[in-house]
Design a protein around this motif. Structure first.
Motif, PDB file in Angstrom:
ATOM      1  N   UNK A   1      95.135  41.893  34.579  1.00  0.00           N
ATOM      2  CA  UNK A   1      93.922  42.302  33.988  1.00  0.00           C
ATOM      3  C   UNK A   1      93.306  41.639  32.941  1.00  0.00           C
ATOM      4  N   UNK A   2      92.121  41.056  32.772  1.00  0.00           N
ATOM      5  CA  UNK A   2      91.609  40.397  31.846  1.00  0.00           C
ATOM      6  C   UNK A   2      90.520  41.294  31.113  1.00  0.00           C
ATOM      7  N   UNK A   3      90.179  40.973  29.536  1.00  0.00           N
ATOM      8  CA  UNK A   3      89.144  41.373  29.230  1.00  0.00           C
ATOM      9  C   UNK A   3      87.973  40.645  29.256  1.00  0.00           C
ATOM     10  N   UNK A   4      86.648  41.028  28.775  1.00  0.00           N
ATOM     11  CA  UNK A   4      85.648  40.520  29.169  1.00  0.00           C
ATOM     12  C   UNK A   4      85.727  39.006  28.507  1.00  0.00           C
ATOM     13  N   UNK A   5      86.043  39.181  27.269  1.00  0.00           N
ATOM     14  CA  UNK A   5      86.369  37.793  26.480  1.00  0.00           C
ATOM     15  C   UNK A   5      87.295  36.813  26.986  1.00  0.00           C
ATOM     16  N   UNK A   6      88.156  37.153  27.790  1.00  0.00           N
ATOM     17  CA  UNK A   6      89.093  36.488  28.432  1.00  0.00           C
ATOM     18  C   UNK A   6      88.414  35.906  29.826  1.00  0.00           C
ATOM     19  N   UNK A   7      87.842  36.460  30.332  1.00  0.00           N
ATOM     20  CA  UNK A   7      86.873  36.094  31.549  1.00  0.00           C
ATOM     21  C   UNK A   7      85.891  35.160  31.135  1.00  0.00           C
TER      22      UNK A   7
ATOM     23  N   UNK B   1      87.266  47.317  36.500  1.00  0.00           N
ATOM     24  CA  UNK B   1      87.911  48.570  36.284  1.00  0.00           C
ATOM     25  C   UNK B   1      87.903  49.405  34.880  1.00  0.00           C
ATOM     26  N   UNK B   2      87.690  50.698  34.951  1.00  0.00           N
ATOM     27  CA  UNK B   2      87.529  51.178  33.420  1.00  0.00           C
ATOM     28  C   UNK B   2      88.899  52.006  33.291  1.00  0.00           C
ATOM     29  N   UNK B   3      89.600  51.840  32.036  1.00  0.00           N
ATOM     30  CA  UNK B   3      90.751  52.580  31.845  1.00  0.00           C
ATOM     31  C   UNK B   3      90.515  53.093  30.334  1.00  0.00           C
ATOM     32  N   UNK B   4      90.176  54.629  30.545  1.00  0.00           N
ATOM     33  CA  UNK B   4      89.832  55.122  29.297  1.00  0.00           C
ATOM     34  C   UNK B   4      88.332  54.491  28.994  1.00  0.00           C
ATOM     35  N   UNK B   5      88.057  54.157  27.660  1.00  0.00           N
ATOM     36  CA  UNK B   5      86.969  53.257  27.308  1.00  0.00           C
ATOM     37  C   UNK B   5      86.699  52.011  27.499  1.00  0.00           C
ATOM     38  N   UNK B   6      87.844  51.247  28.010  1.00  0.00           N
ATOM     39  CA  UNK B   6      88.199  50.197  28.134  1.00  0.00           C
ATOM     40  C   UNK B   6      87.691  49.451  29.425  1.00  0.00           C
ATOM     41  N   UNK B   7      87.000  48.281  29.545  1.00  0.00           N
ATOM     42  CA  UNK B   7      86.951  47.621  30.683  1.00  0.00           C
ATOM     43  C   UNK B   7      87.503  46.608  30.997  1.00  0.00           C
ATOM     44  N   UNK B   8      88.250  46.160  32.123  1.00  0.00           N
ATOM     45  CA  UNK B   8      89.099  45.302  32.517  1.00  0.00           C
ATOM     46  C   UNK B   8      88.731  44.684  33.920  1.00  0.00           C
ATOM     47  N   UNK B   9      88.894  43.320  33.976  1.00  0.00           N
ATOM     48  CA  UNK B   9      88.623  42.621  35.140  1.00  0.00           C
ATOM     49  C   UNK B   9      89.843  42.188  35.867  1.00  0.00           C
ATOM     50  N   UNK B  10      90.147  42.239  37.216  1.00  0.00           N
ATOM     51  CA  UNK B  10      91.232  41.853  37.831  1.00  0.00           C
ATOM     52  C   UNK B  10      91.137  40.443  37.741  1.00  0.00           C
TER      53      UNK B  10
END
Length: 59
Positions: free
Chosen positions: A5-11, A34-43
């Motif tokens: 999973x990557x953060x928006x910044x990493x993407x 995907x959302x994990x709690x308040x965090x959004x991650x990109x596979x």
């Protein structure tokens, strides 16, 4: 284990675009996330699929 999973910044770094543009792509449904709690991650697989789609459209 490799990161899945990557953060928006990493993407943004991978695609050489801005973080805001990453969120626009997510909300437009062009980039899966995907959302994990308040965090959004990109596979990582979603980034790879997005790139394949963009290359396919350009061809």
């Amino acid at each position: 284990m490799e990161r899945q999973l990557l953060t928006a910044e990493e993407v943004a770094e991978v695609l050489h675009i801005g973080r805001t543009r990453v969120y626009e792509l997510i909300y437009a449904g062009q980039l899966q996330s995907i959302k994990i709690g308040r965090l959004r991650r990109v596979p990582v697989s979603a980034v790879e699929e997005f790139i394949r789609q963009m290359v396919g459209e350009a061809a």
